[in-house]
Design a protein around this motif. Structure first.
Motif, PDB file in Angstrom:
ATOM      1  N   ILE A 111     -10.964  18.224  11.721  1.00  0.00           N
ATOM      2  CA  ILE A 111     -10.393  19.354  12.819  1.00  0.00           C
ATOM      3  C   ILE A 111      -9.674  20.384  11.775  1.00  0.00           C
ATOM      4  O   ILE A 111      -8.767  19.862  10.763  1.00  0.00           O
ATOM      5  N   PRO A 112      -9.818  21.688  11.767  1.00  0.00           N
ATOM      6  CA  PRO A 112      -9.548  22.631  10.795  1.00  0.00           C
ATOM      7  C   PRO A 112      -8.028  22.855  11.087  1.00  0.00           C
ATOM      8  O   PRO A 112      -7.185  22.786  12.423  1.00  0.00           O
ATOM      9  N   THR A 113      -7.182  23.238  10.097  1.00  0.00           N
ATOM     10  CA  THR A 113      -6.073  23.771  10.067  1.00  0.00           C
ATOM     11  C   THR A 113      -5.855  25.095  10.154  1.00  0.00           C
ATOM     12  O   THR A 113      -4.493  25.615  10.784  1.00  0.00           O
ATOM     13  N   LEU A 114      -6.829  25.808   9.967  1.00  0.00           N
ATOM     14  CA  LEU A 114      -6.777  27.382   9.977  1.00  0.00           C
ATOM     15  C   LEU A 114      -8.104  27.713  10.514  1.00  0.00           C
ATOM     16  O   LEU A 114      -9.201  26.867  10.405  1.00  0.00           O
ATOM     17  N   PRO A 115      -8.686  28.779  11.182  1.00  0.00           N
ATOM     18  CA  PRO A 115      -9.694  29.193  11.554  1.00  0.00           C
ATOM     19  C   PRO A 115     -10.665  29.519  10.746  1.00  0.00           C
ATOM     20  O   PRO A 115     -10.097  29.918   9.448  1.00  0.00           O
ATOM     21  N   PHE A 116     -11.759  29.284  10.906  1.00  0.00           N
ATOM     22  CA  PHE A 116     -13.028  29.613   9.719  1.00  0.00           C
ATOM     23  C   PHE A 116     -14.022  30.116  10.621  1.00  0.00           C
ATOM     24  O   PHE A 116     -14.176  29.892  11.828  1.00  0.00           O
ATOM     25  N   TRP A 117     -14.896  31.137  10.148  1.00  0.00           N
ATOM     26  CA  TRP A 117     -16.027  31.502  10.707  1.00  0.00           C
ATOM     27  C   TRP A 117     -17.285  31.724   9.761  1.00  0.00           C
ATOM     28  O   TRP A 117     -17.275  31.725   8.420  1.00  0.00           O
ATOM     29  N   PHE A 118     -18.387  32.136  10.692  1.00  0.00           N
ATOM     30  CA  PHE A 118     -19.512  32.547   9.916  1.00  0.00           C
ATOM     31  C   PHE A 118     -19.987  33.774  10.703  1.00  0.00           C
ATOM     32  O   PHE A 118     -19.366  34.180  11.680  1.00  0.00           O
ATOM     33  N   MET A 119     -21.316  34.292  10.149  1.00  0.00           N
ATOM     34  CA  MET A 119     -21.563  35.571  10.854  1.00  0.00           C
ATOM     35  C   MET A 119     -22.814  35.489  11.303  1.00  0.00           C
ATOM     36  O   MET A 119     -23.629  34.987  10.687  1.00  0.00           O
ATOM     37  N   LYS A 120     -23.037  36.191  12.524  1.00  0.00           N
ATOM     38  CA  LYS A 120     -24.436  36.680  12.862  1.00  0.00           C
ATOM     39  C   LYS A 120     -24.908  38.142  12.616  1.00  0.00           C
ATOM     40  O   LYS A 120     -24.272  38.890  13.250  1.00  0.00           O
ATOM     41  N   PRO A 121     -26.080  38.377  12.591  1.00  0.00           N
ATOM     42  CA  PRO A 121     -26.402  39.841  12.580  1.00  0.00           C
ATOM     43  C   PRO A 121     -26.597  40.186  14.139  1.00  0.00           C
ATOM     44  O   PRO A 121     -26.876  39.487  15.028  1.00  0.00           O
ATOM     45  N   THR A 122     -26.516  41.575  14.558  1.00  0.00           N
ATOM     46  CA  THR A 122     -26.820  41.944  15.908  1.00  0.00           C
ATOM     47  C   THR A 122     -28.157  41.707  16.238  1.00  0.00           C
ATOM     48  O   THR A 122     -28.525  41.676  17.437  1.00  0.00           O
ATOM     49  N   THR A 123     -29.073  41.395  15.311  1.00  0.00           N
ATOM     50  CA  THR A 123     -30.665  41.127  15.739  1.00  0.00           C
ATOM     51  C   THR A 123     -30.645  39.815  16.450  1.00  0.00           C
ATOM     52  O   THR A 123     -31.798  39.268  16.989  1.00  0.00           O
ATOM     53  N   SER A 124     -29.519  38.784  16.262  1.00  0.00           N
ATOM     54  CA  SER A 124     -29.582  37.724  16.798  1.00  0.00           C
ATOM     55  C   SER A 124     -29.433  37.764  18.404  1.00  0.00           C
ATOM     56  O   SER A 124     -29.618  36.695  19.135  1.00  0.00           O
ATOM     57  N   TYR A 125     -28.953  38.947  18.862  1.00  0.00           N
ATOM     58  CA  TYR A 125     -28.688  39.188  20.370  1.00  0.00           C
ATOM     59  C   TYR A 125     -29.683  38.884  21.082  1.00  0.00           C
ATOM     60  O   TYR A 125     -31.156  39.489  20.812  1.00  0.00           O
ATOM     61  N   VAL A 126     -29.838  38.296  22.214  1.00  0.00           N
ATOM     62  CA  VAL A 126     -30.875  38.316  23.333  1.00  0.00           C
ATOM     63  C   VAL A 126     -29.981  38.235  24.670  1.00  0.00           C
ATOM     64  O   VAL A 126     -29.149  37.544  25.019  1.00  0.00           O
ATOM     65  N   GLU A 127     -30.552  39.490  25.580  1.00  0.00           N
ATOM     66  CA  GLU A 127     -29.700  39.699  26.654  1.00  0.00           C
ATOM     67  C   GLU A 127     -30.750  38.754  27.900  1.00  0.00           C
ATOM     68  O   GLU A 127     -31.767  38.471  27.850  1.00  0.00           O
ATOM     69  N   SER A 128     -30.002  39.062  29.019  1.00  0.00           N
ATOM     70  CA  SER A 128     -30.595  38.371  30.424  1.00  0.00           C
ATOM     71  C   SER A 128     -31.723  39.008  30.584  1.00  0.00           C
ATOM     72  O   SER A 128     -32.016  40.305  30.414  1.00  0.00           O
ATOM     73  N   GLY A 129     -32.812  38.143  30.768  1.00  0.00           N
ATOM     74  CA  GLY A 129     -34.247  38.735  30.997  1.00  0.00           C
ATOM     75  C   GLY A 129     -35.042  38.527  29.533  1.00  0.00           C
ATOM     76  O   GLY A 129     -36.327  38.664  29.773  1.00  0.00           O
ATOM     77  N   GLY A 130     -34.351  38.217  28.487  1.00  0.00           N
ATOM     78  CA  GLY A 130     -35.121  38.084  27.303  1.00  0.00           C
ATOM     79  C   GLY A 130     -35.719  36.577  27.008  1.00  0.00           C
ATOM     80  O   GLY A 130     -35.508  35.759  27.878  1.00  0.00           O
ATOM     81  N   ASN A 131     -36.034  36.486  25.757  1.00  0.00           N
ATOM     82  CA  ASN A 131     -36.734  34.946  25.412  1.00  0.00           C
ATOM     83  C   ASN A 131     -35.819  34.470  24.220  1.00  0.00           C
ATOM     84  O   ASN A 131     -35.431  35.264  23.191  1.00  0.00           O
ATOM     85  N   ILE A 132     -35.481  33.219  24.261  1.00  0.00           N
ATOM     86  CA  ILE A 132     -34.881  32.474  23.246  1.00  0.00           C
ATOM     87  C   ILE A 132     -36.235  31.903  22.380  1.00  0.00           C
ATOM     88  O   ILE A 132     -37.111  31.118  22.920  1.00  0.00           O
ATOM     89  N   ILE A 133     -36.211  32.238  21.319  1.00  0.00           N
ATOM     90  CA  ILE A 133     -37.354  31.780  20.613  1.00  0.00           C
ATOM     91  C   ILE A 133     -37.003  30.245  19.751  1.00  0.00           C
ATOM     92  O   ILE A 133     -35.979  30.185  19.320  1.00  0.00           O
ATOM     93  N   TYR A 134     -37.826  29.441  20.027  1.00  0.00           N
ATOM     94  CA  TYR A 134     -37.894  28.070  19.263  1.00  0.00           C
ATOM     95  C   TYR A 134     -38.566  28.177  18.087  1.00  0.00           C
ATOM     96  O   TYR A 134     -39.611  28.091  18.076  1.00  0.00           O
ATOM     97  N   PRO A 135     -37.912  28.343  16.865  1.00  0.00           N
ATOM     98  CA  PRO A 135     -38.684  28.667  15.572  1.00  0.00           C
ATOM     99  C   PRO A 135     -39.184  27.339  15.104  1.00  0.00           C
ATOM    100  O   PRO A 135     -38.765  26.127  15.529  1.00  0.00           O
ATOM    101  N   GLU A 136     -40.012  27.454  14.249  1.00  0.00           N
ATOM    102  CA  GLU A 136     -40.892  26.464  13.593  1.00  0.00           C
ATOM    103  C   GLU A 136     -40.149  25.930  12.680  1.00  0.00           C
ATOM    104  O   GLU A 136     -40.553  24.486  12.438  1.00  0.00           O
ATOM    105  N   ILE A 137     -39.079  26.123  12.230  1.00  0.00           N
ATOM    106  CA  ILE A 137     -38.163  25.273  11.252  1.00  0.00           C
ATOM    107  C   ILE A 137     -37.340  24.526  11.761  1.00  0.00           C
ATOM    108  O   ILE A 137     -36.628  23.693  10.911  1.00  0.00           O
ATOM    109  N   THR A 138     -37.554  24.377  13.073  1.00  0.00           N
ATOM    110  CA  THR A 138     -36.541  23.015  13.606  1.00  0.00           C
ATOM    111  C   THR A 138     -37.056  22.397  14.614  1.00  0.00           C
ATOM    112  O   THR A 138     -38.125  22.871  15.434  1.00  0.00           O
ATOM    113  N   LYS A 139     -36.731  21.134  14.902  1.00  0.00           N
ATOM    114  CA  LYS A 139     -37.155  20.172  15.908  1.00  0.00           C
ATOM    115  C   LYS A 139     -36.172  19.843  16.786  1.00  0.00           C
ATOM    116  O   LYS A 139     -36.263  18.972  17.456  1.00  0.00           O
TER     117      LYS A 139
END
Length: 220
Positions: free
Chosen positions: A28-56
């Motif tokens: 459990i962290p004692t301070l906040p920590f973060w990572f970042m996503k690019p805005t190209t990660s966005y998908v809005e209502s009506g879009g598709n979430i891609i299941y990439p080949e690099i994961t199962k």
């Protein structure tokens, strides 16, 4: 506010619910920590979430997203909420197997989080329509509740997160802070080419798969 088009970055808070940290065997962290996503990660209502080949093992992570309304840098905690334009329900899509591999090899695991369509968002909710500190959040998969928590259970509340982040990183209009996921994260389905997303708030449905994301407004 069209934060998807206007924003410059997505800052994602990790391990902000104690039970989620525990379910993945993390401290459990004692301070906040973060990572970042690019805005190209966005998908809005009506879009598709891609299941990439690099994961199962593609996981859902239900989160409250906070949308910034004005440029902010080194704003004091007592004033940070004046800079919030609103909120959205979000899904921090995660390649869990890839993340665990990166952690085991002591490598950055951003690749497991930042791919295209890995930040699913619902419509914009103006700040005066949602009380950030008492939001009941529910995620169900095929009718089964997987995640159910209240934002009051965050380790670091929204003002604390905003003050800490903007102390170090300038936030611009449209930027989003994903505030962390509660316990109950898990896989959607083992292997499938893509997952169709429509109407992420209050629900979304596809022919192949049903995932419901919802807010319950407890106070205003």
């Amino acid at each position: 506010m069209d934060f998807v088009k206007q924003g410059t970055k997505i800052i994602c808070i990790g391990r902000n619910y104690a039970m989620h940290a525990k379910e993945l065997g993390n401290e459990i962290p004692t301070l906040p920590f973060w990572f970042m996503k690019p805005t190209t990660s966005y998908v809005e209502s009506g879009g598709n979430i891609i299941y990439p080949e690099i994961t199962k093992n593609l996981h859902h992570e239900l989160e409250l997203g906070v949308v910034i309304g004005r440029k902010m840098s080194k704003v004091a905690k007592e004033d940070v909420m004046d800079y919030v334009a609103g909120y959205s329900i979000t899904n921090d899509v995660t390649c869990r197997d890839l993340q665990e591999q990166c952690k085991a090899e002591r490598k950055p695991w951003e690749i497991s989080k930042c791919l295209d369509t890995f930040c699913a968002v619902g419509p914009f909710i103006p700040a005066n329509q949602l009380a950030h500190d008492n939001v009941e959040m529910i995620l169900t998969v095929n009718g089964v509740t997987r995640q159910h928590a209240n934002t009051k259970d965050m380790l670091f509340d929204v003002p604390t997160l905003l003050e800490y982040v903007n102390r170090h990183v300038t936030l611009l209009p449209g930027d989003m802070i994903q505030t962390g996921t509660p316990e109950g994260v898990g896989p959607w389905i083992e292997v499938i080419p893509s997952l169709c997303l429509s109407q992420a708030f209050p629900r979304f449905l596809s022919r192949l798969y049903r995932l419901v994301l919802g807010f319950e407004y407890l106070s205003f």
